[in-house]
Motif scaffolding. Structure first.
Motif, short mmCIF file in Angstrom:
data_model
loop_
_atom_site.label_atom_id
_atom_site.label_comp_id
_atom_site.label_asym_id
_atom_site.label_seq_id
_atom_site.Cartn_x
_atom_site.Cartn_y
_atom_site.Cartn_z
N ARG A 208 0.84 -1.20 0.00
CA ARG A 208 0.00 0.00 0.00
C ARG A 208 0.87 1.24 0.00
NH1 ARG A 208 -4.04 -0.87 5.01
NH2 ARG A 208 -2.15 -1.76 5.94
N GLU A 209 0.35 2.30 -0.62
CA GLU A 209 1.01 3.60 -0.56
C GLU A 209 0.35 4.44 0.51
OE1 GLU A 209 0.61 5.45 -4.32
OE2 GLU A 209 -1.51 5.87 -4.10
N VAL A 210 1.09 5.38 1.05
CA VAL A 210 0.63 6.22 2.15
C VAL A 210 0.32 7.61 1.65
CG1 VAL A 210 1.27 7.21 4.38
CG2 VAL A 210 1.95 4.89 3.83
N ARG A 211 -0.80 8.15 2.09
CA ARG A 211 -1.17 9.53 1.76
C ARG A 211 -1.30 10.33 3.06
NH1 ARG A 211 -3.73 9.63 -3.57
NH2 ARG A 211 -3.84 7.51 -4.39
N LEU A 212 -0.61 11.45 3.14
CA LEU A 212 -0.65 12.30 4.33
C LEU A 212 -1.43 13.57 4.03
CD1 LEU A 212 3.08 12.06 5.50
CD2 LEU A 212 1.17 10.54 6.02
N VAL A 213 -2.45 13.83 4.84
CA VAL A 213 -3.27 15.02 4.68
C VAL A 213 -3.17 15.86 5.95
CG1 VAL A 213 -5.57 15.92 4.17
CG2 VAL A 213 -4.85 13.73 3.20
N PRO A 214 -2.43 16.97 5.93
CA PRO A 214 -2.34 17.83 7.12
C PRO A 214 -3.71 18.42 7.48
CG PRO A 214 -0.58 18.33 5.55
CD PRO A 214 -1.55 17.45 4.84
N ARG A 215 -4.03 18.44 8.76
CA ARG A 215 -5.30 19.03 9.21
C ARG A 215 -5.17 20.55 9.27
NH1 ARG A 215 -8.13 16.97 14.35
NH2 ARG A 215 -9.81 18.16 13.34
N ALA A 216 -6.19 21.23 8.75
CA ALA A 216 -6.15 22.69 8.73
C ALA A 216 -6.51 23.29 10.08
CB ALA A 216 -7.11 23.21 7.66
N ASP A 217 -7.27 22.57 10.91
CA ASP A 217 -7.73 23.13 12.18
C ASP A 217 -7.53 22.14 13.33
OD1 ASP A 217 -9.49 21.32 11.17
OD2 ASP A 217 -11.30 22.40 11.80
N PRO A 218 -6.30 21.78 13.62
CA PRO A 218 -6.08 20.83 14.73
C PRO A 218 -6.42 21.48 16.07
CG PRO A 218 -3.99 21.73 14.00
CD PRO A 218 -5.02 22.22 13.03
N PRO A 219 -6.81 20.71 17.06
CA PRO A 219 -7.12 21.28 18.38
C PRO A 219 -5.85 21.79 19.05
CG PRO A 219 -7.15 18.88 18.47
CD PRO A 219 -7.00 19.24 17.02
N ASP A 220 -6.04 22.74 19.95
CA ASP A 220 -4.92 23.31 20.71
C ASP A 220 -4.71 22.45 21.96
OD1 ASP A 220 -2.91 24.93 21.61
OD2 ASP A 220 -4.25 26.48 22.41
N LEU A 221 -3.86 21.44 21.84
CA LEU A 221 -3.66 20.49 22.93
C LEU A 221 -2.60 20.99 23.90
CD1 LEU A 221 -3.75 17.15 20.89
CD2 LEU A 221 -5.62 18.34 22.04
N PRO A 222 -2.75 20.72 25.18
CA PRO A 222 -1.79 21.23 26.18
C PRO A 222 -0.45 20.51 26.08
CG PRO A 222 -3.38 19.77 27.23
CD PRO A 222 -3.86 19.97 25.81
N ALA A 223 0.60 21.22 26.47
CA ALA A 223 1.93 20.62 26.49
C ALA A 223 2.02 19.61 27.63
CB ALA A 223 3.00 21.70 26.67
N PRO A 224 2.54 18.42 27.39
CA PRO A 224 2.66 17.43 28.47
C PRO A 224 3.70 17.84 29.49
CG PRO A 224 3.72 16.62 26.46
CD PRO A 224 3.03 17.90 26.10
N ARG A 225 3.46 17.46 30.75
CA ARG A 225 4.40 17.78 31.82
C ARG A 225 5.05 16.53 32.42
NH1 ARG A 225 7.10 20.93 31.52
NH2 ARG A 225 7.64 20.94 33.73
N GLY A 226 4.66 15.37 31.97
CA GLY A 226 5.23 14.14 32.50
C GLY A 226 4.72 12.96 31.69
N VAL A 227 4.89 11.75 32.23
CA VAL A 227 4.42 10.56 31.53
C VAL A 227 2.91 10.60 31.37
CG1 VAL A 227 4.29 8.04 31.63
CG2 VAL A 227 6.38 9.21 32.38
N GLU A 228 2.20 11.07 32.40
CA GLU A 228 0.75 11.19 32.29
C GLU A 228 0.36 12.09 31.12
OE1 GLU A 228 -3.13 12.71 34.91
OE2 GLU A 228 -1.09 13.21 35.52
#
Length: 511
Positions: A208-228
């Motif tokens: 199979r070939e792979v197609r990558l489609v960048p999302r125009a409106d990704p959510p603003d996810l918080p920066a991780p502070r640890g393993v959690e």
């Protein structure tokens, strides 16, 4: 002598709790002794009590000394549990080779599959059959009484959970893989029967070939502070039809998060979700076809897609990277870490509820593996126990004994939400590790010592059958038709073709 490393771990936790209680008792005794000494200045009759309390506090059998002894015993017990787990893993690896060799020998005969399948059945329900035989010998009429039928059926229904919890499921899977391999002609040199059969089936699937489609409106996810936080980032990377996924997130989405630190440096976190399609060759690449390729150690579409997404995000060669994934995503993360040597500065790999893959983490990459004892998916590599090694932190949590469901179902044991809570428990325990521990250093390298600003990008991965070009024709990167100025054109990455980004790293797909 039979030793249960999980029980040793529980004993170590209880000893630590007892030590904390003794510390509290010592603090109260010290306060009582101080008040008695203060009162003795005005009331001489209190002096004997003050002296007795002080003597008790300083005695060899007092709470302070006992607290230190119990804490030391807890540490030794925890270390012993880890040592036995690693020994169990080594024994399991040896047994895997024995089963693999047995499959190769028996597979050539006409009854090989039947013998191996019968052995798998015997391992799965052997204890149940032995118990029934014992009851029949002791009390024949009671064993055959219809009154005991409901209890027998309940015990039979609990067999799957039991063979997973005690690790027998891994051996059952090895025997079944050896049996299936003998029927399908999977006789590769690899002795691991699960890996041998997975590679054989994956090799039969169309490319199979792979197609990558960048999302125009990704959510603003918080920066991780640890393993959690790292595990939570994976949980939010799932599609919106899951309990933890962000609304609007499509299937097979990869999250790449850039962390900008106060000192002007930056680092990256790449989060990969797990299986979300049951097929083998569909347009959603997070499927069982990818699982077989990953476990078999042959090229897979998701590892190539993640490498392409990292290149598209603009990750610098010297910028620290953490790769984290749940289930299939953890296997992809381990594969990408091995493939990224010389291209990206991968510092940390976190796998959550994932089987192992052949590609070993390269030197200098710290690893954290989180597994639930009741999670059947973690046994799909035919292995049981912790995964040790230099720079590795392996955590096997017993949900029933640590605040999880008393009798978790397979879905509860594998759910990423439960692993987020396990990650929080790991963060609480990281303080017990030395400051120069590889995992602690890697977390600091990627996440920093203070909160960082986060920029989240996401890429949706789709797959399509690979159409071989005419002889002599050039390989063309074909963008999908999308609305201009809304979504950037996707990248098409055919398997086996040269990509338009940095040279393809070598991947140790098979050892």
């Amino acid at each position: 002598m039979l030793i249960d490393a999980a029980e040793l771990g529980v004993a170590a936790q209880r000893l630590r709790g007892a030590g904390d209680g003794l510390d509290v008792a010592d603090a109260r005794l010290r306060a009582a002794a101080w008040h008695a000494a203060t009162l003795a200045t005005d009331v001489p009759q209190v002096r004997p009590l003050a002296d007795a309390l002080d003597a008790l506090r300083r005695a060899a059998w007092g709470p302070a000394r006992l607290a230190r002894d119990v804490a030391d015993l807890a540490t030794r017990t925890r270390d012993a549990a880890g040592a036995y787990d690693l020994a169990e893993t080594d024994a399991q690896a040896r047994w895997t080779r024995v089963v693999g060799g047995l499959g190769l020998v028996l597979g050539a005969g006409p009854v090989g599959a039947a013998v191996l399948s019968s052995a798998a059945f015997g391992v799965a329900v052997g204890d149940l059959l032995l118990d029934e035989a014992r009851q029949l010998a002791v009390d024949p009429w009671g064993a055959m009484s219809p009154a005991g039928l409901p209890e027998d059926l309940e015990r039979l229904a609990a067999v799957p959970q039991r063979v997973v919890a005690d690790g027998r499921g891994a051996l059952v899977l090895q025997l079944l893989a050896a049996a299936l391999g003998s029927m399908t002609g999977a006789f590769a040199p690899e002795l691991d029967p699960v890996r041998r059969f997975s590679a054989h089936v994956a090799g039969l699937l169309p490319a199979r070939e792979v197609r990558l489609v960048p999302r125009a409106d990704p959510p603003d996810l918080p920066a991780p502070r640890g393993v959690e936080g790292l595990v939570d980032l994976v949980a939010r990377t799932y599609d919106e039809d899951t309990a933890t996924g962000e609304p609007g997130t499509p299937l097979a989405t990869v999250t790449v998060q850039r962390l900008d630190h106060a000192d002007g440096t930056r680092s990256w976190v790449v989060a990969v979700p797990g299986t979300r399609a049951a097929g083998l060759t569909g347009d959603v690449p997070t499927d069982n076809g990818t699982n077989l390729a990953l476990e078999g150690g042959v090229p897979d579409v998701m590892s190539r897609a993640v490498l392409a997404a990292m290149a598209e995000a603009g990750i610098g060669a010297d910028e620290p990277v953490a790769l984290v994934g749940h289930s299939q995503g953890g296997m992809v993360a381990a594969n990408v870490a091995a493939a990224a040597v010389g291209t990206y500065a991968v510092r940390l790999v976190v796998t959550v509820g994932s089987p192992d893959v052949p590609a070993a983490p390269p030197p200098g990459v710290a690893t954290v593996t989180l597994r639930h004892r009741e999670d059947a998916v973690t046994l799909l590599d035919g292995k049981v126990g912790e995964r040790g090694g230099q720079g590795a932190l392996s955590v096997v949590r017993d949900l029933a004994a640590t605040g999880g469901p008393a009798r978790p179902s397979f879905s509860e044991a594998h759910a990423v939400a439960g692993y987020v809570r396990t990650g929080a428990m790991v963060d609480d325990a990281l303080g017990d590790l030395p400051a120069d521990d590889p995992v602690r250093r890697a977390l600091t390298d990627v996440l920093g010592r203070t909160p960082a600003g986060a920029t989240t990008t996401q890429t949706t991965v789709t797959a399509a059958p690979l159409v071989a070009p005419e002889p002599g024709a050039p390989v063309v990167v074909r963008p999908r038709e999308v609305a201009p100025s809304v979504v950037p054109p996707p990248v098409v990455l055919p398997l086996g073709a040269r990509a338009p980004w940095p040279p393809e790293p070598r991947v140790p797909w098979a050892r």
